[in-house]
Design a protein around this motif. Sequence first.
Motif, short mmCIF file in Angstrom:
data_model
loop_
_atom_site.label_atom_id
_atom_site.label_comp_id
_atom_site.label_asym_id
_atom_site.label_seq_id
_atom_site.Cartn_x
_atom_site.Cartn_y
_atom_site.Cartn_z
N ARG A 171 38.81 35.55 35.77
CA ARG A 171 37.61 36.37 35.94
C ARG A 171 37.55 36.92 37.36
O ARG A 171 37.17 38.09 37.57
CB ARG A 171 36.35 35.56 35.63
CG ARG A 171 35.07 36.41 35.76
CD ARG A 171 33.79 35.68 35.42
NE ARG A 171 32.65 36.53 35.70
CZ ARG A 171 31.38 36.16 35.62
NH1 ARG A 171 31.06 34.92 35.23
NH2 ARG A 171 30.41 37.01 35.90
N LEU A 172 37.91 36.10 38.35
CA LEU A 172 37.93 36.58 39.74
C LEU A 172 38.83 37.81 39.87
O LEU A 172 38.47 38.80 40.53
CB LEU A 172 38.42 35.48 40.68
CG LEU A 172 37.45 34.35 41.04
CD1 LEU A 172 38.16 33.30 41.88
CD2 LEU A 172 36.24 34.91 41.79
N ALA A 173 39.98 37.74 39.25
CA ALA A 173 40.92 38.87 39.35
C ALA A 173 40.32 40.12 38.73
O ALA A 173 40.46 41.23 39.29
CB ALA A 173 42.23 38.50 38.66
N ASP A 174 39.66 39.97 37.62
CA ASP A 174 39.03 41.13 36.98
C ASP A 174 37.98 41.76 37.89
O ASP A 174 37.91 42.99 38.05
CB ASP A 174 38.37 40.72 35.66
CG ASP A 174 39.37 40.33 34.59
OD1 ASP A 174 40.57 40.64 34.75
OD2 ASP A 174 38.95 39.70 33.59
N VAL A 175 37.11 40.93 38.49
CA VAL A 175 36.03 41.45 39.33
C VAL A 175 36.58 42.05 40.61
O VAL A 175 36.14 43.12 41.06
CB VAL A 175 35.01 40.33 39.63
CG1 VAL A 175 33.97 40.80 40.63
CG2 VAL A 175 34.34 39.86 38.34
N ASP A 176 37.56 41.38 41.21
CA ASP A 176 38.15 41.88 42.46
C ASP A 176 38.80 43.24 42.27
O ASP A 176 38.84 44.07 43.19
CB ASP A 176 39.18 40.89 43.01
CG ASP A 176 38.55 39.61 43.53
OD1 ASP A 176 37.30 39.56 43.60
OD2 ASP A 176 39.29 38.67 43.85
N ALA A 177 39.30 43.48 41.06
CA ALA A 177 39.93 44.78 40.79
C ALA A 177 38.90 45.91 40.81
O ALA A 177 39.25 47.06 41.08
CB ALA A 177 40.64 44.73 39.45
N SER A 178 37.65 45.59 40.56
CA SER A 178 36.59 46.61 40.54
C SER A 178 35.88 46.71 41.88
O SER A 178 35.50 47.81 42.31
CB SER A 178 35.58 46.28 39.45
OG SER A 178 36.18 46.27 38.18
N HIS A 179 35.66 45.55 42.55
CA HIS A 179 34.92 45.52 43.82
C HIS A 179 35.62 44.55 44.77
O HIS A 179 35.68 43.34 44.49
CB HIS A 179 33.47 45.06 43.60
CG HIS A 179 32.73 45.83 42.56
ND1 HIS A 179 32.36 47.15 42.72
CD2 HIS A 179 32.31 45.47 41.31
CE1 HIS A 179 31.72 47.56 41.63
NE2 HIS A 179 31.68 46.57 40.77
N ALA A 180 36.14 45.07 45.87
CA ALA A 180 36.86 44.23 46.82
C ALA A 180 35.90 43.22 47.44
O ALA A 180 34.81 43.58 47.89
CB ALA A 180 37.50 45.07 47.90
N PRO A 181 36.28 41.94 47.51
CA PRO A 181 35.38 40.93 48.09
C PRO A 181 35.38 40.98 49.61
O PRO A 181 36.27 41.59 50.22
CB PRO A 181 35.99 39.62 47.59
CG PRO A 181 37.45 39.92 47.46
CD PRO A 181 37.53 41.35 47.00
N HIS A 182 34.39 40.36 50.22
CA HIS A 182 34.38 40.18 51.66
C HIS A 182 35.47 39.20 52.06
O HIS A 182 35.71 38.20 51.36
CB HIS A 182 33.03 39.61 52.14
CG HIS A 182 31.91 40.60 52.11
ND1 HIS A 182 30.74 40.37 51.41
CD2 HIS A 182 31.77 41.82 52.69
CE1 HIS A 182 29.92 41.41 51.56
NE2 HIS A 182 30.53 42.30 52.33
N ALA A 183 36.09 39.47 53.18
CA ALA A 183 37.01 38.49 53.76
C ALA A 183 36.20 37.34 54.34
O ALA A 183 35.03 37.51 54.73
CB ALA A 183 37.87 39.14 54.83
N ALA A 184 36.80 36.17 54.43
CA ALA A 184 36.10 35.00 54.94
C ALA A 184 35.61 35.22 56.36
O ALA A 184 34.57 34.71 56.77
CB ALA A 184 37.00 33.78 54.87
N ALA A 185 36.35 35.99 57.16
CA ALA A 185 35.99 36.20 58.57
C ALA A 185 35.23 37.49 58.79
O ALA A 185 35.05 37.93 59.94
CB ALA A 185 37.25 36.19 59.42
#
Length: 614
Positions: free
Chosen positions: A359-373
């Motif tokens: 599921r993470l991969a599916d969502v990341d493909a649509s909206h790039a996540p924030h980097a930890a830093a």
Amino acid sequence: MRRTNRGQRGYAFGWGSESEVLEADAFIEALTCEYDEQCGAAASDLSADFSEHDIAQADDFLEDLVGRPLRRTFGHDDIDAIDRDEGYEVDFYPDHSEQRAAAGQRPYLPPGGRHFVPQAGTFNCAPTPYTVTPASFLPRRTSNPNAAIDTALAAVGLNAAQRRRVTRAGLVPIAREFGGPALTELIARLRWSAAFIARGGWGRGADSMLVQRLLIHVPGHFRELARRAPNAREAFLLECLGWLLMTTLRDNVAAATRKRWWIPPAPGFVTAVPNPVPPASAEVQRLFTRYLYIDTQMTAGQWNARLNAWHNGLAGRQWRAEVFAARPGLPFYASLVRVPAHVDTAAVRANFATAWTRRLADVDASHAPHAAAAAVVTLAGLRNAVSLRQCDNNNLHLPRGTLSRLSLQGLELAYNFPMEVGAVTIQRLTLLRQLHPIYAAVFRTIKNLGWNDLLYQTSGAACFRGIKHGAAQRVNIGGRRVLVNPFSRPNATTVNRINTHFTPAQRARVIRATRTARRLSEHGLGAAIDVNVPENGQGVAGRAFGSMDPRITAVFEAFHFRWGGCFRRTDPHHFEYCRAACAPAAVPATPAPGAPAAAPGGGALPMGVGPVIA
């Protein structure tokens, strides 16, 4: 006094023998001298013959006989003296009931009763004294409910300005029946701060939850009074009274406000009493007769069956353990129930972890996540978190057949709260199928204890999503205080406000919350449940343990659940199943040496015992 059939009426309600009624009549006549000019001499020596407590007792006796507050007349010259000497607030037709209740009402402690003090249970985290809220006063009707409300609100810390902000229309019917001392204890059961009570949505506004929460607390108040009872029979009567009176008060509130609040269903053991009324202390019998909780068609045998069902069931055995066990007063005795062995969920968790990665991969493909830093917020990062925080129990990656619905075993819970009658209630929840036997045992235990009042609401259980942490902030924008919620339909304006008006620490909190959403919640695999959410918010300063009743916490922990009140960021509405066995050691419920035999108050009810209701 001009009372018709006074001896007959005294017998009918069981409030005194004929001689006691006659004595009270003589006492009141001497006290008031309100109809006979020749009684002045008798009244002149009143203070020498009777104490203030005697006078108050006689007043209360008469009020109960006539069924309304005492209105006594005095000569004009006596008013100041009585106001000063007796502590009454007097006018020409005075009503002293609230002043007497506050100053003269004694705690419920009949002959053979006990000064019961709840004790702290053994919990997996060690809160500062976390005990069941005690009760000691039976309700006593007052003709000045607003004074009772002021007394109770002041006792829990509200100042005059805060008390004025509390909406009273729904409180008045409750205060009228409870009076100041008992209402003070009822409000203390909330475990709310003064600021919360005066807040909109809590105690201010027609739709605030204060009135409904007080109604639902009525059975708990009587449950604690039952721990002071002289025997099991009277304890049973008190537990029944709590549920019966909650319904009466709900109806009274509805008549006053047109708000008919939902209340939990009563346990199966709850019953009115037959005629004759079962033996009990006079003040308990008085409540049954006052509210006419009398079933004239019920036989002694039928009532005895209800008494024995309670006494031999889990509710009665819990009462006996709290009162007579070698270690008394605990919120729950797990030794009274069969706790299933801990279930190893490791294999199921591994399957859910695989599904979550996909599921993470599916969502990341649509909206790039924030980097930890990351130091600044992006719209894509917010939308990524919003998507992961949403329930998706139909996700194609979920292992088939692992989540399914389970009955609450007879419990009925609110979802939206406050909630009026007619709204949908929750009687089934979606949970991890592997844990169904565990959850069923928890729900059944709470149901059999008669504690649906203590567990009254849920916001759900299984929800395939990430962990939710709040990050909303109020900031000054253009001279106004504006609430900015990063996860409520974020757009470019949201991003600009966070990056421009949030402090670096506030911005970092938003980014941490977006990263936290990437971790699968225990709700995601159906191993957690949220209950009593409205008054048990996450991370509230000074309320680490919210308003969760210790009895509910003790039940869940006994079945190997971890309580969110123990989290670093406290979450007191949350219970999740432990990955390894985590239940505290069960305390024996066996009676201490010398405890009374396990019989309901010296035996069941024989025919012909108790006062006859005319």
